[in-house]
Design a protein around this motif. Structure first.
Motif, PDB file in Angstrom:
ATOM      1  N   ALA A  63      -7.986 -69.955 -41.856  1.00  0.00           N
ATOM      2  CA  ALA A  63      -7.384 -69.706 -43.166  1.00  0.00           C
ATOM      3  C   ALA A  63      -6.052 -70.444 -43.299  1.00  0.00           C
ATOM      4  CB  ALA A  63      -7.179 -68.204 -43.365  1.00  0.00           C
ATOM      5  N   LYS A  64      -5.223 -70.357 -42.263  1.00  0.00           N
ATOM      6  CA  LYS A  64      -3.916 -71.029 -42.325  1.00  0.00           C
ATOM      7  C   LYS A  64      -4.069 -72.551 -42.303  1.00  0.00           C
ATOM      8  CE  LYS A  64      -1.118 -67.349 -40.288  1.00  0.00           C
ATOM      9  NZ  LYS A  64      -2.099 -66.287 -40.485  1.00  0.00           N
ATOM     10  N   ALA A  65      -4.975 -73.043 -41.452  1.00  0.00           N
ATOM     11  CA  ALA A  65      -5.174 -74.494 -41.380  1.00  0.00           C
ATOM     12  C   ALA A  65      -5.780 -75.024 -42.675  1.00  0.00           C
ATOM     13  CB  ALA A  65      -6.083 -74.830 -40.197  1.00  0.00           C
ATOM     14  N   ALA A  66      -6.723 -74.273 -43.262  1.00  0.00           N
ATOM     15  CA  ALA A  66      -7.348 -74.711 -44.501  1.00  0.00           C
ATOM     16  C   ALA A  66      -6.332 -74.763 -45.635  1.00  0.00           C
ATOM     17  CB  ALA A  66      -8.499 -73.773 -44.860  1.00  0.00           C
ATOM     18  N   GLU A  67      -5.484 -73.748 -45.716  1.00  0.00           N
ATOM     19  CA  GLU A  67      -4.458 -73.747 -46.764  1.00  0.00           C
ATOM     20  C   GLU A  67      -3.552 -74.970 -46.624  1.00  0.00           C
ATOM     21  OE1 GLU A  67      -4.240 -71.830 -49.264  1.00  0.00           O
ATOM     22  OE2 GLU A  67      -5.476 -70.078 -48.788  1.00  0.00           O
ATOM     23  N   ARG A  68      -3.211 -75.305 -45.397  1.00  0.00           N
ATOM     24  CA  ARG A  68      -2.325 -76.459 -45.174  1.00  0.00           C
ATOM     25  C   ARG A  68      -3.021 -77.765 -45.542  1.00  0.00           C
ATOM     26  NH1 ARG A  68       2.488 -77.299 -42.368  1.00  0.00           N
ATOM     27  NH2 ARG A  68       2.815 -75.116 -42.940  1.00  0.00           N
ATOM     28  N   THR A  69      -4.275 -77.918 -45.132  1.00  0.00           N
ATOM     29  CA  THR A  69      -4.987 -79.172 -45.424  1.00  0.00           C
ATOM     30  C   THR A  69      -5.375 -79.283 -46.894  1.00  0.00           C
ATOM     31  OG1 THR A  69      -7.075 -78.120 -44.744  1.00  0.00           O
ATOM     32  CG2 THR A  69      -5.884 -79.401 -43.078  1.00  0.00           C
ATOM     33  N   TRP A  70      -5.639 -78.155 -47.548  1.00  0.00           N
ATOM     34  CA  TRP A  70      -5.934 -78.207 -48.985  1.00  0.00           C
ATOM     35  C   TRP A  70      -4.698 -78.618 -49.775  1.00  0.00           C
ATOM     36  CZ3 TRP A  70      -8.676 -72.761 -49.186  1.00  0.00           C
ATOM     37  CH2 TRP A  70      -9.939 -72.879 -48.563  1.00  0.00           C
ATOM     38  N   LYS A  71      -3.552 -78.127 -49.342  1.00  0.00           N
ATOM     39  CA  LYS A  71      -2.302 -78.428 -50.063  1.00  0.00           C
ATOM     40  C   LYS A  71      -1.865 -79.856 -49.842  1.00  0.00           C
ATOM     41  CE  LYS A  71       2.381 -76.649 -50.777  1.00  0.00           C
ATOM     42  NZ  LYS A  71       3.373 -75.601 -50.367  1.00  0.00           N
ATOM     43  N   HIS A  72      -2.084 -80.370 -48.631  1.00  0.00           N
ATOM     44  CA  HIS A  72      -1.649 -81.733 -48.289  1.00  0.00           C
ATOM     45  C   HIS A  72      -2.869 -82.491 -47.745  1.00  0.00           C
ATOM     46  CE1 HIS A  72       2.542 -80.514 -48.824  1.00  0.00           C
ATOM     47  NE2 HIS A  72       2.287 -79.459 -48.066  1.00  0.00           N
ATOM     48  N   ARG A  73      -3.760 -82.860 -48.616  1.00  0.00           N
ATOM     49  CA  ARG A  73      -4.995 -83.530 -48.206  1.00  0.00           C
ATOM     50  C   ARG A  73      -4.739 -84.885 -47.572  1.00  0.00           C
ATOM     51  NH1 ARG A  73      -9.429 -80.869 -50.252  1.00  0.00           N
ATOM     52  NH2 ARG A  73      -8.997 -79.306 -51.875  1.00  0.00           N
ATOM     53  N   GLU A  74      -3.621 -85.503 -47.945  1.00  0.00           N
ATOM     54  CA  GLU A  74      -3.342 -86.836 -47.418  1.00  0.00           C
ATOM     55  C   GLU A  74      -2.831 -86.793 -45.983  1.00  0.00           C
ATOM     56  OE1 GLU A  74       0.466 -85.199 -49.076  1.00  0.00           O
ATOM     57  OE2 GLU A  74      -1.666 -85.225 -49.653  1.00  0.00           O
ATOM     58  N   TRP A  75      -2.437 -85.624 -45.483  1.00  0.00           N
ATOM     59  CA  TRP A  75      -1.879 -85.550 -44.136  1.00  0.00           C
ATOM     60  C   TRP A  75      -2.952 -85.677 -43.051  1.00  0.00           C
ATOM     61  CZ3 TRP A  75       2.248 -81.016 -44.407  1.00  0.00           C
ATOM     62  CH2 TRP A  75       3.291 -81.435 -45.237  1.00  0.00           C
ATOM     63  N   PHE A  76      -4.055 -84.987 -43.216  1.00  0.00           N
ATOM     64  CA  PHE A  76      -5.074 -84.957 -42.167  1.00  0.00           C
ATOM     65  C   PHE A  76      -6.455 -85.238 -42.761  1.00  0.00           C
ATOM     66  CE2 PHE A  76      -1.755 -81.844 -40.997  1.00  0.00           C
ATOM     67  CZ  PHE A  76      -1.260 -82.471 -39.857  1.00  0.00           C
ATOM     68  N   PRO A  77      -6.660 -86.419 -43.326  1.00  0.00           N
ATOM     69  CA  PRO A  77      -7.954 -86.711 -43.972  1.00  0.00           C
ATOM     70  C   PRO A  77      -9.108 -86.860 -42.987  1.00  0.00           C
ATOM     71  CG  PRO A  77      -6.594 -88.682 -43.899  1.00  0.00           C
ATOM     72  CD  PRO A  77      -5.733 -87.567 -43.411  1.00  0.00           C
ATOM     73  N   ASN A  78      -8.797 -87.071 -41.711  1.00  0.00           N
ATOM     74  CA  ASN A  78      -9.848 -87.308 -40.712  1.00  0.00           C
ATOM     75  C   ASN A  78     -10.099 -86.106 -39.816  1.00  0.00           C
ATOM     76  OD1 ASN A  78     -10.206 -90.089 -41.496  1.00  0.00           O
ATOM     77  ND2 ASN A  78      -8.258 -90.512 -40.496  1.00  0.00           N
ATOM     78  N   ILE A  79      -9.562 -84.953 -40.211  1.00  0.00           N
ATOM     79  CA  ILE A  79      -9.800 -83.713 -39.468  1.00  0.00           C
ATOM     80  C   ILE A  79     -10.733 -82.827 -40.279  1.00  0.00           C
ATOM     81  CG2 ILE A  79      -8.775 -81.577 -38.610  1.00  0.00           C
ATOM     82  CD1 ILE A  79      -6.304 -83.098 -37.852  1.00  0.00           C
ATOM     83  N   LEU A  80     -11.834 -82.407 -39.653  1.00  0.00           N
ATOM     84  CA  LEU A  80     -12.791 -81.511 -40.294  1.00  0.00           C
ATOM     85  C   LEU A  80     -12.676 -80.146 -39.639  1.00  0.00           C
ATOM     86  CD1 LEU A  80     -15.197 -80.999 -42.213  1.00  0.00           C
ATOM     87  CD2 LEU A  80     -16.693 -81.734 -40.346  1.00  0.00           C
ATOM     88  N   LEU A  81     -12.363 -79.128 -40.437  1.00  0.00           N
ATOM     89  CA  LEU A  81     -12.220 -77.776 -39.924  1.00  0.00           C
ATOM     90  C   LEU A  81     -13.555 -77.043 -39.974  1.00  0.00           C
ATOM     91  CD1 LEU A  81      -8.892 -76.708 -41.672  1.00  0.00           C
ATOM     92  CD2 LEU A  81      -9.177 -77.579 -39.348  1.00  0.00           C
TER      93      LEU A  81
END
Length: 331
Positions: A63-81
């Protein structure tokens, strides 16, 4: 040796290697810890020259990682949760316990002697994983045996011309059980008799769900939850069947909403949507998952022995450190 293992004796086995990464000496609940996991995962991806890296987490971390990656999609585009299947199964076990505990399931488990009275609450809450899976498998099989006893009379009443076919098929099954292997099992399941029997059995189960009274429909929902969610998630992981995994997740989502498992309801929905679109956005990951590489093969001789990634962490890293829940992992 289990029937599943015998019936898959021709499947190739490729044992996986579990590597231990440095621990992060920080509370897992902090956003900074989750952010550090994502950064370290990205560094590992670059070091290994991977197009995409998959990070598996339990629901709280996801949940915490998804919120972070959803908010900043450009930061970790190559990480799949990915949400851990082991913890998802535990949640499904808790839903089943909540729905059926006071409908007689608790009393059945105690009086049948399959669970001690002091352990029943932990089993029905999904906290005693192995015991809970065993109990629900036993109860589900017992109910299916009762249904099977009524199946032949139902066929004789509603489709008497097919009753001889059932007896013929059961004779074939009886003859095969003394020398069971994958080839014989496959041939039997692909036979015309098998297809006809499965069709009749499906009609009969629909009769029990909708036309045999409310009590029958209620306990059929127990069988459906155990078989279509818990056992499907287990089988999907053990066999490396990605489509079956997605089917079980899709089946589980409405039950999360119905029984106030709001965190899983909230995050399983986008998780399912993302996983069903892997072929377009992450084709290499999709091909790997289709090949069964979403679970871990720890054994070198068990063809039905793959386990979820987060469960592999429980039986390797956390077991070795003897600090359950105290080792923060990246996989």
């Amino acid at each position: 040796m289990g029937v599943r293992t015998i019936a898959r004796d021709q499947e190739p086995i490729s044992q996986d290697i579990v590597g231990y990464l440095p621990t992060i000496n920080s509370p897992a609940t902090e956003l900074n810890t989750v952010f550090e996991i994502l950064k370290q995962s990205e560094l590992i991806r670059k070091e290994l020259h991977l197009e995409t890296i998959v990070v598996v987490m339990d629901q709280a971390l996801y949940a915490k990682a998804a919120e972070r990656t959803w908010k900043h999609r450009e930061w970790f585009p190559n990480i799949l949760l990915r949400m851990g299947t082991f913890h998802t199964i535990c949640n499904a076990l808790a839903i089943i316990g909540k729905r059926f505990r006071d409908a007689g399931l608790k009393d059945i488990c105690i009086e049948a002697g399959v669970v001690a009275e002091g352990s029943i609450n932990g089993v029905l809450d999904g906290k005693h994983y192995n015991r809970a899976v065993r109990v629900h498998r036993y109860i589900s099989e017992a109910l299916m045996r009762l249904a099977w006893e009524e199946f032949t009379p139902w066929v004789e009443k509603n489709a008497p011309e097919r009753s001889g076919m059932i007896k013929s098929f059961l004779e074939d099954v009886k003859d095969m059980t003394s020398d069971l292997n994958q080839e014989k099992m496959t041939n039997l399941l692909q036979s015309p008799l098998s297809a006809e029997l499965i069709t009749l059995w499906t009609y009969f189960l629909e009769h029990l769900r909708h036309n045999n009274g409310e009590l029958s429909g209620f306990w059929m929902s127990y069988i459906d939850m155990v078989e279509d969610v818990v056992l499907c998630l287990l089988r999907a992981s053990r066999e490396g069947d990605w489509e079956l995994h997605l089917h079980a997740i899709r089946t589980m989502i409405p039950w999360c909403f119905a029984y106030d498992k709001m965190y899983y309801a909230r995050y399983l929905s986008p998780y399912f949507a993302q996983m069903t679109n892997l072929q377009e956005k992450y084709p290499s990951v999709y091909e790997a998952f289709k090949a069964g590489q979403f679970s871990v093969q720890l054994s070198n001789n068990n063809t039905f022995g793959r386990i979820p990634v987060d469960q592999a962490i429980e039986v390797t890293v956390n077991k070795d450190t003897q600090t359950p829940g105290g080792t923060l992992y990246i996989f």
